[in-house]
Scaffold this motif. Sequence first.
Motif, PDB file in Angstrom:
ATOM      1  N   GLY A   1     -11.180  -6.361  -0.192  1.00  0.00           N
ATOM      2  CA  GLY A   1     -10.926  -5.015   0.537  1.00  0.00           C
ATOM      3  C   GLY A   1      -9.156  -5.244   0.525  1.00  0.00           C
ATOM      4  N   PHE A   2      -8.785  -4.158   0.865  1.00  0.00           N
ATOM      5  CA  PHE A   2      -7.440  -3.782   1.086  1.00  0.00           C
ATOM      6  C   PHE A   2      -6.579  -4.184  -0.298  1.00  0.00           C
ATOM      7  CE2 PHE A   2      -9.314  -4.269   5.075  1.00  0.00           C
ATOM      8  CZ  PHE A   2      -8.769  -3.113   5.716  1.00  0.00           C
ATOM      9  N   PHE A   3      -7.299  -3.765  -1.539  1.00  0.00           N
ATOM     10  CA  PHE A   3      -6.646  -4.086  -2.682  1.00  0.00           C
ATOM     11  C   PHE A   3      -5.645  -2.915  -3.159  1.00  0.00           C
ATOM     12  CE2 PHE A   3      -6.676  -2.861  -7.271  1.00  0.00           C
ATOM     13  CZ  PHE A   3      -6.465  -4.129  -7.866  1.00  0.00           C
ATOM     14  N   ASP A   4      -4.630  -3.218  -3.695  1.00  0.00           N
ATOM     15  CA  ASP A   4      -3.441  -2.348  -4.228  1.00  0.00           C
ATOM     16  C   ASP A   4      -2.875  -3.028  -5.256  1.00  0.00           C
ATOM     17  OD1 ASP A   4      -3.275   0.295  -2.736  1.00  0.00           O
ATOM     18  OD2 ASP A   4      -3.034  -1.082  -1.057  1.00  0.00           O
ATOM     19  N   CYS A   5      -2.679  -2.425  -6.173  1.00  0.00           N
ATOM     20  CA  CYS A   5      -1.817  -3.068  -7.298  1.00  0.00           C
ATOM     21  C   CYS A   5      -1.232  -2.015  -8.345  1.00  0.00           C
ATOM     22  CB  CYS A   5      -2.986  -3.757  -8.195  1.00  0.00           C
ATOM     23  SG  CYS A   5      -2.220  -4.917  -9.425  1.00  0.00           S
ATOM     24  N   ILE A   6      -0.162  -2.347  -9.110  1.00  0.00           N
ATOM     25  CA  ILE A   6       0.382  -1.799 -10.182  1.00  0.00           C
ATOM     26  C   ILE A   6      -0.615  -1.335 -11.126  1.00  0.00           C
ATOM     27  CG2 ILE A   6       2.885  -2.383  -9.587  1.00  0.00           C
ATOM     28  CD1 ILE A   6       2.574  -4.323 -11.992  1.00  0.00           C
TER      29      ILE A   6
ATOM     30  N   HIS B   1       0.885  -1.146  -0.004  1.00  0.00           N
ATOM     31  CA  HIS B   1      -0.025  -0.026  -0.070  1.00  0.00           C
ATOM     32  C   HIS B   1       0.899   1.362   0.082  1.00  0.00           C
ATOM     33  CE1 HIS B   1      -3.546   2.616   0.821  1.00  0.00           C
ATOM     34  NE2 HIS B   1      -2.705   3.184   1.613  1.00  0.00           N
ATOM     35  N   ASP B   2       2.016   1.229   0.791  1.00  0.00           N
ATOM     36  CA  ASP B   2       2.974   2.414   0.688  1.00  0.00           C
ATOM     37  C   ASP B   2       3.489   2.645  -0.585  1.00  0.00           C
ATOM     38  OD1 ASP B   2       2.287   1.873   3.473  1.00  0.00           O
ATOM     39  OD2 ASP B   2       4.268   1.468   4.116  1.00  0.00           O
ATOM     40  N   HIS B   3       3.881   1.454  -0.967  1.00  0.00           N
ATOM     41  CA  HIS B   3       4.666   1.737  -2.318  1.00  0.00           C
ATOM     42  C   HIS B   3       3.564   2.191  -3.493  1.00  0.00           C
ATOM     43  CE1 HIS B   3       7.327   0.753  -5.826  1.00  0.00           C
ATOM     44  NE2 HIS B   3       6.315   0.320  -6.439  1.00  0.00           N
ATOM     45  N   MET B   4       2.429   1.910  -3.430  1.00  0.00           N
ATOM     46  CA  MET B   4       1.605   2.253  -4.541  1.00  0.00           C
ATOM     47  C   MET B   4       0.998   3.653  -4.381  1.00  0.00           C
ATOM     48  SD  MET B   4       1.143  -0.314  -6.428  1.00  0.00           S
ATOM     49  CE  MET B   4       2.124  -1.899  -6.085  1.00  0.00           C
ATOM     50  N   ASN B   5       1.317   4.379  -3.129  1.00  0.00           N
ATOM     51  CA  ASN B   5       0.685   5.714  -3.046  1.00  0.00           C
ATOM     52  C   ASN B   5       1.715   6.636  -2.444  1.00  0.00           C
ATOM     53  OD1 ASN B   5      -2.430   5.669  -2.840  1.00  0.00           O
ATOM     54  ND2 ASN B   5      -1.768   3.842  -1.741  1.00  0.00           N
ATOM     55  N   ARG B   6       2.918   6.171  -2.289  1.00  0.00           N
ATOM     56  CA  ARG B   6       4.168   7.173  -1.684  1.00  0.00           C
ATOM     57  C   ARG B   6       4.436   8.284  -2.348  1.00  0.00           C
ATOM     58  NH1 ARG B   6       5.986   7.058   3.434  1.00  0.00           N
ATOM     59  NH2 ARG B   6       6.377   4.896   3.195  1.00  0.00           N
ATOM     60  N   GLY B   7       4.069   8.298  -3.596  1.00  0.00           N
ATOM     61  CA  GLY B   7       4.325   9.586  -4.460  1.00  0.00           C
ATOM     62  C   GLY B   7       3.109  10.519  -4.581  1.00  0.00           C
TER      63      GLY B   7
ATOM     64  N   ALA C   1     -21.809 -13.598  -5.046  1.00  0.00           N
ATOM     65  CA  ALA C   1     -21.549 -12.071  -5.624  1.00  0.00           C
ATOM     66  C   ALA C   1     -20.049 -11.799  -4.957  1.00  0.00           C
ATOM     67  CB  ALA C   1     -22.467 -11.252  -5.611  1.00  0.00           C
ATOM     68  N   MET C   2     -19.320 -10.716  -5.343  1.00  0.00           N
ATOM     69  CA  MET C   2     -18.238 -10.142  -4.882  1.00  0.00           C
ATOM     70  C   MET C   2     -18.473  -8.835  -4.625  1.00  0.00           C
ATOM     71  SD  MET C   2     -14.324 -11.123  -5.835  1.00  0.00           S
ATOM     72  CE  MET C   2     -14.257 -10.332  -7.418  1.00  0.00           C
ATOM     73  N   ASP C   3     -18.319  -8.306  -3.471  1.00  0.00           N
ATOM     74  CA  ASP C   3     -18.573  -6.824  -3.053  1.00  0.00           C
ATOM     75  C   ASP C   3     -17.305  -5.977  -2.555  1.00  0.00           C
ATOM     76  OD1 ASP C   3     -19.665  -4.356  -2.873  1.00  0.00           O
ATOM     77  OD2 ASP C   3     -20.852  -4.742  -1.214  1.00  0.00           O
ATOM     78  N   GLY C   4     -16.716  -5.198  -3.136  1.00  0.00           N
ATOM     79  CA  GLY C   4     -15.660  -4.492  -2.859  1.00  0.00           C
ATOM     80  C   GLY C   4     -15.287  -3.086  -3.481  1.00  0.00           C
ATOM     81  N   PRO C   5     -14.170  -2.471  -3.026  1.00  0.00           N
ATOM     82  CA  PRO C   5     -13.514  -2.609  -1.939  1.00  0.00           C
ATOM     83  C   PRO C   5     -14.282  -2.128  -0.976  1.00  0.00           C
ATOM     84  CG  PRO C   5     -12.710  -0.920  -3.072  1.00  0.00           C
ATOM     85  CD  PRO C   5     -13.715  -1.350  -3.803  1.00  0.00           C
TER      86      PRO C   5
END
Length: 328
Positions: free
Chosen positions: A91-96, A19-25, A120-124
């Motif tokens: 939830g808590f999804f992060d991805c490039i 999560h840090d890596h995806m948002n740090r900038g 069914a699948m609900d999220g995030p």
Amino acid sequence: MKLIEVDSKNLEQAFLKVHDHMNRGNPNWIKPLDKDVLSVFDKTKNKFLQQGEVIRWLLQDENGVFVGRIAAFINRKYKNKGDKGPIGGIGFFDCIDNQKAADLLFDKAKQWLAERGMMAMDGPINFGDRDKWWGLLVEGFHEPIYNMNYNPPYYQNLFEKYGFEVFYNQICWSLDVANAENQLSSKFYESHANYFSDPDFKVKHLKKNKLPEFARDLSTVYNKAWAKHEGNKEISPQHALKLFESMKPILDEKLIWFTYYKEEPILMWINLPDINQIIKHLDGKFGIWEKIKFFFLKTFGKNRNFVGIVFGIVPEFQGKGVDYYMIV
């Protein structure tokens, strides 16, 4: 790329770092406290784990770098209106920014949920209450409030291309309180004038030395205004008092207001200082040094933001402008 189940302390730390890596900038991103995220997956801290299941995965690329994460969970009590079958959550999804990578994460969660009978699948969403880690941010990428999801804008495209559709829009409004007179419509002041002159109505803010009294008032208004809504339960005065006690370290008396008619509580507005304005200086940690720093910043720093926690008005006074009276 390969998926790895989070089953150790080291992988749990990697789960946080993705999560840090995806948002740090992003200068507006505020790193959440590690303890707040980890508590969702702790049986001793998350009551939903008593009757539910949860699992987490990391996505690793060919170079051994973790480039994504996701959690899948089953909350047996979670239902959406109009559901045709049991719904699982992610939830808590992060991805490039790579659809193939995102699809691998979504597919894995979908498979796990389907194997357990989910339709069914609900999220995030959060594996817990809706006041934390809920929803995908698609507009308004300013500094998030405490325990609010934050993600890069391209996440919307990853979700939509996979097949997710909007279930509902959750909107957060903000107002510059210092300049409220320039932003509130005239009807606020008209209502205020009407009720202010009526001795049966009065407004007062919370007093820390009278918490049991205000806890009873909170319980009264909440139970009339919210308890009958789907998924909500009544709050006892004892429970309300515990809530106030838990808020004490950050509570500001003049951010919590009640309105009374003939001495009976009819309206409440519970706000708290946004502690994310302090947490952004802690880099996700909350050890002894960070607690000292938190106390120092809370005591001597300036926090210009506060956030609404709950607003309620009893049915017989709804639509009559009493809320405008209290706000002014």
